[in-house]
Design an enzyme around this catalytic site. Structure first.
Site, PDB file in Angstrom:
ATOM      1  N   GLU A 398       7.678  -7.210  12.468  1.00 12.97           N
ATOM      2  CA  GLU A 398       9.557  -5.840  12.757  1.00 12.97           C
ATOM      3  C   GLU A 398       8.867  -6.119  14.351  1.00 12.97           C
ATOM      4  O   GLU A 398       8.167  -6.039  14.762  1.00 12.97           O
ATOM      5  CB  GLU A 398       8.473  -5.002  11.630  1.00 12.97           C
ATOM      6  CG  GLU A 398       9.903  -3.653  12.504  1.00 12.97           C
ATOM      7  CD  GLU A 398       8.768  -2.546  11.995  1.00 12.97           C
ATOM      8  OE1 GLU A 398       7.481  -2.377  11.208  1.00 12.97           O
ATOM      9  OE2 GLU A 398       8.736  -1.414  12.975  1.00 12.97           O
ATOM     10  N   HIS A 484       0.858   0.262   6.380  1.00 13.99           N
ATOM     11  CA  HIS A 484       1.559  -0.062   4.563  1.00 13.99           C
ATOM     12  C   HIS A 484       0.475   0.423   4.137  1.00 13.99           C
ATOM     13  O   HIS A 484      -0.930  -1.151   3.572  1.00 13.99           O
ATOM     14  CB  HIS A 484       2.122  -1.158   5.023  1.00 13.99           C
ATOM     15  CG  HIS A 484       3.346  -1.515   6.079  1.00 13.99           C
ATOM     16  ND1 HIS A 484       3.908  -2.285   6.086  1.00 13.99           N
ATOM     17  CD2 HIS A 484       3.817  -0.544   6.793  1.00 13.99           C
ATOM     18  CE1 HIS A 484       4.574  -2.261   6.848  1.00 13.99           C
ATOM     19  NE2 HIS A 484       4.647  -1.072   6.653  1.00 13.99           N
ATOM     20  N   ASN A 522       8.041  -4.613   4.954  1.00 17.91           N
ATOM     21  CA  ASN A 522       7.801  -3.067   4.522  1.00 17.91           C
ATOM     22  C   ASN A 522       7.779  -2.932   3.119  1.00 17.91           C
ATOM     23  O   ASN A 522       8.526  -3.215   2.510  1.00 17.91           O
ATOM     24  CB  ASN A 522       8.917  -2.897   5.918  1.00 17.91           C
ATOM     25  CG  ASN A 522       8.687  -3.500   6.922  1.00 17.91           C
ATOM     26  OD1 ASN A 522       9.331  -4.681   7.185  1.00 17.91           O
ATOM     27  ND2 ASN A 522       8.066  -2.261   7.856  1.00 17.91           N
TER      28      ASN A 522
END
Ligand code: FAE
Length: 545
Positions: A398, A484, A522
C-alpha cells in the site's frame, strides 16, 4: 456531511439508528437502542436471545442481520461511543496534536512511525482515557486495534480491497468462491459504502502527489500499481480540497479517528442494526469470561469501566446464541481462556493457533530532491504496488501517506507480504493472561520479502531507504507491529465451514479470527463478507423456531 445529504444516502433504518446513537451520546449513556433515543426506559436486556461481543466488522454484521431477523440482540463493546464533541468541538483529535482521545489508556501516544530525522517528534504525552486506538503489546509483536463503537473502522485507512480470487481460494479451500465473489463480497462492499477516487481528480490534485511519485518509481522498476477502493467518501474529499467541506482526510485525520467523510461502521452497519429496533448496544463493557450452563445457555461476565478504567460494575449476561466479534486477538483471547480455565473445555485444540500478521511491514524510502511528495497529503491511501503474482516473492504494498504538513521527500509503504509463519496463543494460569508466541525471526521473514521488492525499486530509481523513522537504531523496516491481526480461530479448523465453533452449538465467530493469518490485501472487506456468509447460513439453519 449535511443532514440533507445524509438523508439522501441513508436508509430510514440507518437514520433511526443514527438518531439513537446521537441521543445516547448527548445523554452520556452507555446503553444505546431505539428506546433510549425516544427517552423511554429500555427493556431489561441482560438476558437476550442473542449476544454479540464487539462492534467491529464481524460484530456489526452479526448485529444487523440478527436485528433484521427479529431477534432481540445485545452488543457488548469495551470502547466508548464516539460522537460527542470534546472542548475543541471535535469528536476525534488530530494526529498532529493528539490528546487523551487518541489512545486507549496511555500517558504517551504510540504512533507506528515514531521518529523523524531520529528525533522523537511524533509521540506526545497525553492523559489516560479510553481513547480510540490501542496498541496491544506481546513479546515480539504489537497489534494496533480500534476501540469503540465501530472497532477498527474508526481508526483504519478505509482501504476496501477484495482479495485475489485464487489466493482467497488457497486460504479458504472449503468455501465456495463463486458464492463469495457473486454474493457476499458485493453485499459487503455495498453495505460498507465502498467507492473509488475519480482518476482525473487523482491525477491533478496536490493531495495525491505522494502516490503519483511512488507509482512512477514502481513503474521505473517494472512493477504494476493498482487503484484501491476506499470507504472514505471521495465526493467529500473533493469538497475538502475545494474548500467547501470541513477537512478531515485532508487535515491529517486517520489513526485517531476521522471527524468527517469516513463511512465507519457506526454510520453503516451499526446504524442500520440499531434502526431495526431489536438491537441494543452497551459500551465500556469488556467481556472477561464465557461459560455454558447445563441447559446450554451461554453465560458471560463483563466489567463495566469508567473513563479512568476503573471497574465500576461486574455484570452477568445470559443468551441462547453467542456471536464473537472481538477481533482476532479479542475473540481468540476469550476462547483460549475459556478452554484452558475449563469454562468451555470442549473447544478444539486448534483454538489459539494459526495466527499471523498478514505479513505487515512498514518502511520509508528517501526520494531525490526533485521528486517532491508534497506538503499536502490525503490520509486515505488509494493505490498499491501489486507484485502478488510474483510467485518467488509475493508482495502487495500500500502506498501510504505521511501527512506532516511539510515537504519531507519520504515515500512510505505498508507492505503485505506472503509470510507463511504462524503463531499460537497460550494461557498463563497464574496471571490469567493470554500470550502470543510470535518471534522476531518470524517477522524477519516479512522483512526479507519486503526488502526484495523495495531493493528493486531503490535500484531502478537510485534511491535509498529512510533510516530515521522507526526509532533511534537506524531501523529501516518496522516489523514489530501489525495493523492486520488475523487468525486464532480459523474457519474450517476451530469452527465448521461457516464459523460455528466446534464443540459447542449456537456459538459463532464472525471476525478476523477466522482468516488463517494472511489474505494478501487489507482485510476488512474479507472479514465483512465472511461474516455475511456466516449470518446468512446461521439464520437460515440455526435460529428457526
Ligand atoms: P475489530 O474491528 O478489531 O473489532 C473488534 C471490536 O471488539 C473492537 O471494537 C473491540 O474494542 C471489541 N472488543 C474486543 N474484545 C472485547 C471484549 N472482550 N469485550 C467487549 N468488546 C471487545 O475486529 N483494514 C483494511 O481492510 N483496510 C485498511 O485500510 C486498514 N487500515 C488499518 C489501519 C489501522 C491503523 C488499523 C489499526 C487497522 C487497519 N485495518 C485495515 C485493519 C482492520 O481495521 C481490521 O482488520 C478490522 O477492524 C478487523 O475487524 P474485526 O471485526 O475482526
Amino acid at each position: 456531511m449535511t443532514v440533507k445529504l445524509m438523508q439522501r444516502q441513508l436508509t430510514r433504518r440507518q437514520i433511526l439508528g443514527m438518531v439513537a446513537l446521537q441521543g445516547a451520546a448527548a445523554a452520556g449513556l452507555t446503553r444505546i437502542g431505539l428506546q433510549v433515543a425516544s427517552a423511554a426506559e429500555p427493556a431489561a436486556v441482560d438476558n437476550a436471545p442473542a449476544i454479540v461481543v464487539g462492534s467491529g466488522y464481524g460484530g456489526a454484521v452479526a448485529a444487523l442481520r440478527l436485528g433484521q431477523a427479529g431477534i432481540r440482540t445485545l452488543v457488548l463493546e469495551m470502547g466508548r461511543l464516539w460522537n460527542t464533541p470534546g472542548p475543541d468541538g471535535k469528536v476525534f483529535c488530530s494526529t498532529r496534536t493528539p490528546d487523551q482521545r487518541s489512545m486507549w489508556f496511555r500517558t504517551r501516544t504510540e504512533a507506528p512511525l515514531a521518529t523523524f530525522l531520529w528525533l522523537d517528534l511524533v509521540n506526545q504525552d497525553i492523559s489516560s482515557y479510553p481513547g480510540v486506538l490501542d496498541r496491544v503489546h506481546y513479546d515480539h509483536m504489537s497489534v494496533y486495534v480500534g476501540r469503540g463503537v465501530g472497532g477498527g473502522s474508526l481508526v483504519n485507512g478505509g482501504m476496501a480491497v477484495t482479495p485475489l480470487r485464487s489466493y482467497f481460494a488457497e486460504q479458504f479451500p472449503t468455501v465456495d468462491t463463486a458464492e463469495m465473489y457473486d454474493t457476499y463480497f458485493p453485499r459487503a462492499r455495498s453495505m460498507l459504502g465502498v467507492n473509488t477516487v475519480d482518476p482525473a481528480w487523482f491525477e491533478s490534485t496536490e493531495w495525491y502527489r505522494f502516490t503519483r511519485i511512488s507509482r512512477k518509481h514502481a513503474d521505473n522498476a517494472g512493477l504494476k500499481t493498482t487503484f484501491v477502493p476506499n470507504v472514505y467518501d471521495f465526493g467529500h474529499m473533493e469538497r475538502e480540497a475545494a474548500g467547501t467541506a470541513t477537512k478531515s482526510a485532508l487535515a491529517g485525520e486517520v489513526i485517531y479517528g476521522n471527524n468527517q467523510g469516513k463511512r465507519s461502521l457506526d454510520k453503516t452497519y451499526l446504524a442500520s442494526a440499531l434502526g431495526t429496533g431489536n438491537v441494543t448496544l452497551h459500551t465500556m463493557e469488556r467481556v472477561t469470561s464465557i461459560s455454558r450452563a447445563a441447559d446450554g445457555t451461554y453465560l458471560l461476565t463483563a466489567d463495566r469501566i469508567d473513563d479512568t478504567g476503573t471497574v465500576v460494575e461486574t455484570k452477568e449476561y445470559a443468551c441462547t446464541y453467542l456471536f464473537l466479534g472481538g477481533g482476532s486477538i479479542g475473540t481468540t483471547e476469550l476462547l483460549v481462556r475459556a478452554r484452558e480455565s475449563g469454562t468451555l473445555p470442549r473447544l478444539d485444540a486448534s483454538v489459539g493457533t494459526g495466527w499471523g500478521t498478514n505479513g505487515n511491514v512498514m518502511l520509508g524510502r528517501a526520494n531525490h530532491v526533485w521528486d517532491t511528495v508534497g506538503a499536502n497529503q490525503s490520509t486515505m491511501p488509494v493505490m498499491g504496488i501489486d507484485d502478488w503474482a510474483n510467485t518467488a516473492n509475493p508482495v502487495f504494498a500500500e502506498i501510504a501517506p505521511l501527512p506532516m504538513g511539510l515537504e519531507h521527500w519520504v515515500s512510505l509503504y505498508l507492505a503485505i507480504t506472503k509470510n507463511p509463519e504462524r503463531a499460537s496463543f497460550t494461557y498463563d494460569p497464574a496471571s490469567g493472561a493470554v500470550r502470543l508466541g510470535w518471534s522476531a525471526a518470524q517477522s524477519a521473514v516479512s522483512v526479507g520479502m519486503a526488502k526484495k521488492l523495495f531493493d528493486r525499486i531503490n535500484k531502478a530509481n537510485a534511491t535509498i531507504y529512510r533510516y530515521d523513522l522507526f526509532g533511534s537504531s537506524n531501523k529501516v523496516f518496522a516489523d514489530d507491529f501489525t495493523y492486520h491481526p488475523l487468525g486464532g480461530c480459523v474457519l474450517g479448523r476451530s469452527t465448521d465451514a461457516y464459523g460455528r465453533v466446534k464443540g459447542y452449538s449456537r456459538l459463532y465467530v464472525t471476525d478476523g479470527s477466522l482468516v488463517p493469518g494472511s489474505i494478501g490485501v487489507n482485510p476488512f472487506v474479507t472479514i465483512t463478507a465472511l461474516a455475511e456468509r456466516t449470518m446468512a447460513r446461521v439464520l437460515a439453519e440455526d435460529t428457526a423456531p
